[in-house]
Design a protein around this motif. Sequence first.
Motif, PDB file in Angstrom:
ATOM      1  N   TRP A  27      27.887  87.338 -47.034  1.00  0.00           N
ATOM      2  CA  TRP A  27      26.682  87.885 -47.647  1.00  0.00           C
ATOM      3  C   TRP A  27      26.852  88.078 -49.132  1.00  0.00           C
ATOM      4  O   TRP A  27      25.904  88.232 -49.867  1.00  0.00           O
ATOM      5  N   ALA A  28      28.055  87.979 -49.606  1.00  0.00           N
ATOM      6  CA  ALA A  28      28.246  88.047 -51.048  1.00  0.00           C
ATOM      7  C   ALA A  28      28.007  86.694 -51.712  1.00  0.00           C
ATOM      8  O   ALA A  28      27.464  86.618 -52.795  1.00  0.00           O
ATOM      9  N   TYR A  29      28.378  85.583 -51.054  1.00  0.00           N
ATOM     10  CA  TYR A  29      28.381  84.298 -51.757  1.00  0.00           C
ATOM     11  C   TYR A  29      27.412  83.254 -51.196  1.00  0.00           C
ATOM     12  O   TYR A  29      27.224  82.209 -51.791  1.00  0.00           O
ATOM     13  N   ALA A  30      26.861  83.494 -50.026  1.00  0.00           N
ATOM     14  CA  ALA A  30      26.002  82.464 -49.437  1.00  0.00           C
ATOM     15  C   ALA A  30      24.830  82.153 -50.352  1.00  0.00           C
ATOM     16  O   ALA A  30      24.406  82.989 -51.142  1.00  0.00           O
ATOM     17  N   ALA A  31      24.330  80.900 -50.236  1.00  0.00           N
ATOM     18  CA  ALA A  31      23.225  80.479 -51.094  1.00  0.00           C
ATOM     19  C   ALA A  31      22.033  81.400 -50.907  1.00  0.00           C
ATOM     20  O   ALA A  31      21.727  81.819 -49.804  1.00  0.00           O
ATOM     21  N   ARG A  32      21.375  81.746 -51.993  1.00  0.00           N
ATOM     22  CA  ARG A  32      20.226  82.652 -51.922  1.00  0.00           C
ATOM     23  C   ARG A  32      19.003  81.890 -51.463  1.00  0.00           C
ATOM     24  O   ARG A  32      18.817  80.730 -51.754  1.00  0.00           O
ATOM     25  N   SER A  38      21.324  82.455 -47.205  1.00  0.00           N
ATOM     26  CA  SER A  38      20.961  81.541 -46.116  1.00  0.00           C
ATOM     27  C   SER A  38      21.645  81.930 -44.821  1.00  0.00           C
ATOM     28  O   SER A  38      21.164  81.643 -43.732  1.00  0.00           O
ATOM     29  N   GLU A  39      22.801  82.556 -44.936  1.00  0.00           N
ATOM     30  CA  GLU A  39      23.467  83.079 -43.742  1.00  0.00           C
ATOM     31  C   GLU A  39      23.824  84.526 -44.032  1.00  0.00           C
ATOM     32  O   GLU A  39      24.335  84.826 -45.110  1.00  0.00           O
ATOM     33  N   LEU A  40      23.589  85.381 -43.096  1.00  0.00           N
ATOM     34  CA  LEU A  40      23.946  86.779 -43.280  1.00  0.00           C
ATOM     35  C   LEU A  40      24.741  87.221 -42.065  1.00  0.00           C
ATOM     36  O   LEU A  40      24.213  87.273 -40.950  1.00  0.00           O
ATOM     37  N   ALA A  41      26.021  87.492 -42.289  1.00  0.00           N
ATOM     38  CA  ALA A  41      26.871  87.928 -41.173  1.00  0.00           C
ATOM     39  C   ALA A  41      26.719  89.431 -41.015  1.00  0.00           C
ATOM     40  O   ALA A  41      26.830  90.174 -41.981  1.00  0.00           O
ATOM     41  N   ALA A  42      26.443  89.814 -39.788  1.00  0.00           N
ATOM     42  CA  ALA A  42      26.307  91.245 -39.500  1.00  0.00           C
ATOM     43  C   ALA A  42      27.213  91.579 -38.322  1.00  0.00           C
ATOM     44  O   ALA A  42      27.990  90.744 -37.865  1.00  0.00           O
ATOM     45  N   CYS A  43      27.121  92.815 -37.855  1.00  0.00           N
ATOM     46  CA  CYS A  43      28.015  93.285 -36.793  1.00  0.00           C
ATOM     47  C   CYS A  43      27.195  93.853 -35.645  1.00  0.00           C
ATOM     48  O   CYS A  43      26.246  94.609 -35.879  1.00  0.00           O
ATOM     49  N   ALA A  53      19.600  84.772 -39.220  1.00  0.00           N
ATOM     50  CA  ALA A  53      18.917  83.681 -39.932  1.00  0.00           C
ATOM     51  C   ALA A  53      18.117  84.260 -41.088  1.00  0.00           C
ATOM     52  O   ALA A  53      17.504  85.329 -40.969  1.00  0.00           O
ATOM     53  N   ALA A  54      18.127  83.535 -42.200  1.00  0.00           N
ATOM     54  CA  ALA A  54      17.408  84.008 -43.386  1.00  0.00           C
ATOM     55  C   ALA A  54      15.942  84.253 -43.064  1.00  0.00           C
ATOM     56  O   ALA A  54      15.342  85.231 -43.539  1.00  0.00           O
TER      57      ALA A  54
END
Length: 514
Positions: A27-32, A38-43, A53-54
């Motif tokens: 979530w720090a570096y994925a394409a905006r 574009s990808e957001l890793a969560a828990c 998914a974005a």
Amino acid sequence: MRVGRRGFLHAALAAATGTLSAARPLWAYAARNGGVPSELAACSGSGQRVDLAAADVKDLRASLRGPLLLAQDPGYDDARLLWLRGYDRHPALIVRAIDAADVGRAIDFARTHGLLTAVRGGGHSLAGQSVCEGGLTIDLSLMSAVEVDAQRRLASVQGGVLLGEVDRKTQAVGLATTMGTATDTGIAGLTLGGGMGRLMRSIGLACDNLASVDIVTADGKLTRASEVENRDLFWGVRGGGGNFGVVTTFEYRLHRLAHPVLSGARIYPYSEAHRVLAAATEVAERAPDALTLGVDLVNNAPPSTERPGRYAVLTVFHCGDPRDGERLLEPLKRLGAPLHDSVAAVSYLDAQGAVGTAPVAVPRTVSEYTRTGFLPGMSAVLLDELVRRFAATPPSLDCGLELAQMGGAVARVAPSATAYWNRHAAYDLMLFGDWTDGQSAQANTQALDTLWSAVEPFTRGYYVNTAPAEDGARVRATYGENYQRLVRLKKTYDPGNLFSLNANIPPSPPSTTR
Ligand code: FAD
């Protein structure tokens, strides 16, 4: 009440989110993508990685009236920090709700994606449970309205309000309800776990003064609970903590309080600790509801405090006529002159802001150690243990042992009448210690553990708000015969245990859920 922190929560959450530390850069570096990576890793609630998914995140953002903050967004870092700054957690998403509809959407999103979910009211959680690593935090701090109906003696208070605001708005019309003793504590977490304060012996706990709540349950639906609507749920929120949903509005009953109160502290040298405790508990046992006494044994370690050394501090609050209060304190004159005496007739608002009035320094650091328990009464043996064991703590360790009087109106409510079970406690006991130097941590913990292991056998149950991340067995024990009813309620209102960051009541037996 002082500040504390429970190390085991760190361990539990580290275990739950261990898979995420490597994933955080996503979530720090994925394409905006329109402000959303574009990808957001969560828990997830069970510690598994969830890829969001974005498009889903964008839909959530579009559906909210309040802001949705991701790691790169301005304000994210402020929003993720709690009152205890030591909790340095990074939720994947923070929903700063503006209204109950926002809360409902956030809950729907969290449930649909199985996200670890934290709920933040005032952010004073001692275990740091109102922010989560990698999951979704529902932050109510923008929901800060307080409306007082002086005629009906009711206050409608949104879930993000800090208690000083309730005191100010109700006192402006000569009214009050039970709130805690530190003005910047949130009303939400405080009330849901019980809510102790200076007025509790006269008018009950904060939760005893609830007339109704508006609550968004795990299905995302807004529900009202009161003595006439959803009575079971209303029973559960009065002491059952945040287990059943997110309370968006609390409605409190108010009481007349327009005269000065007697409030303050008397500080005695530690050599008088035994006599102070004996005299205070003797007066406390005969005290009318208007009078509340406490004794704090404190060690203020140099150089962090203005008044280094070991002391016995008598705390006094009387909400009747101050002259009656003075008369009730007369037996304490035999203790002789204190080193410092701030007991005086003051406005209730002054008493509530009184943290800074006694010259005992209250460090604003994160406490490293907290243990708490209720005492059914005081005995000569316990009194000796408290004084002797506290004297043995290292002089270099900032620590305190607080004895706060319970009883009065709190005890006149039947234990089964609300989820809050420990109605017959005579005192609440809390041991805390502060240190910043990691090198002394082991010795300090050992010294405090030694003290606590000697006094814990005298305790029966504990206040969930002071140690919300306790293990399941202790949570079950403290809810006593109310526990099974709480489990049934949990199954009805939160069968998937979405609201797990609290003194948790799992919907299924612990062996299968924790
Ligand atoms: P938060 O950190 O925002 O939330 C704590 C927990 O409450 C969350 O994890 C969640 O489970 C739940 N929660 C919060 N908001 C909601 C909501 N709207 N709906 C559902 N669940 C929610 N307690 C007393 O009784 N009396 C005192 O005098 C007192 N003094 C204190 C002084 C200090 C300095 C501190 C740090 C704590 C004190 N406490 C006291 C303990 C206090 O009751 C708890 O820390 C309480 O959780 C604080 O509420 P909050 O809303 O600020 O907490």
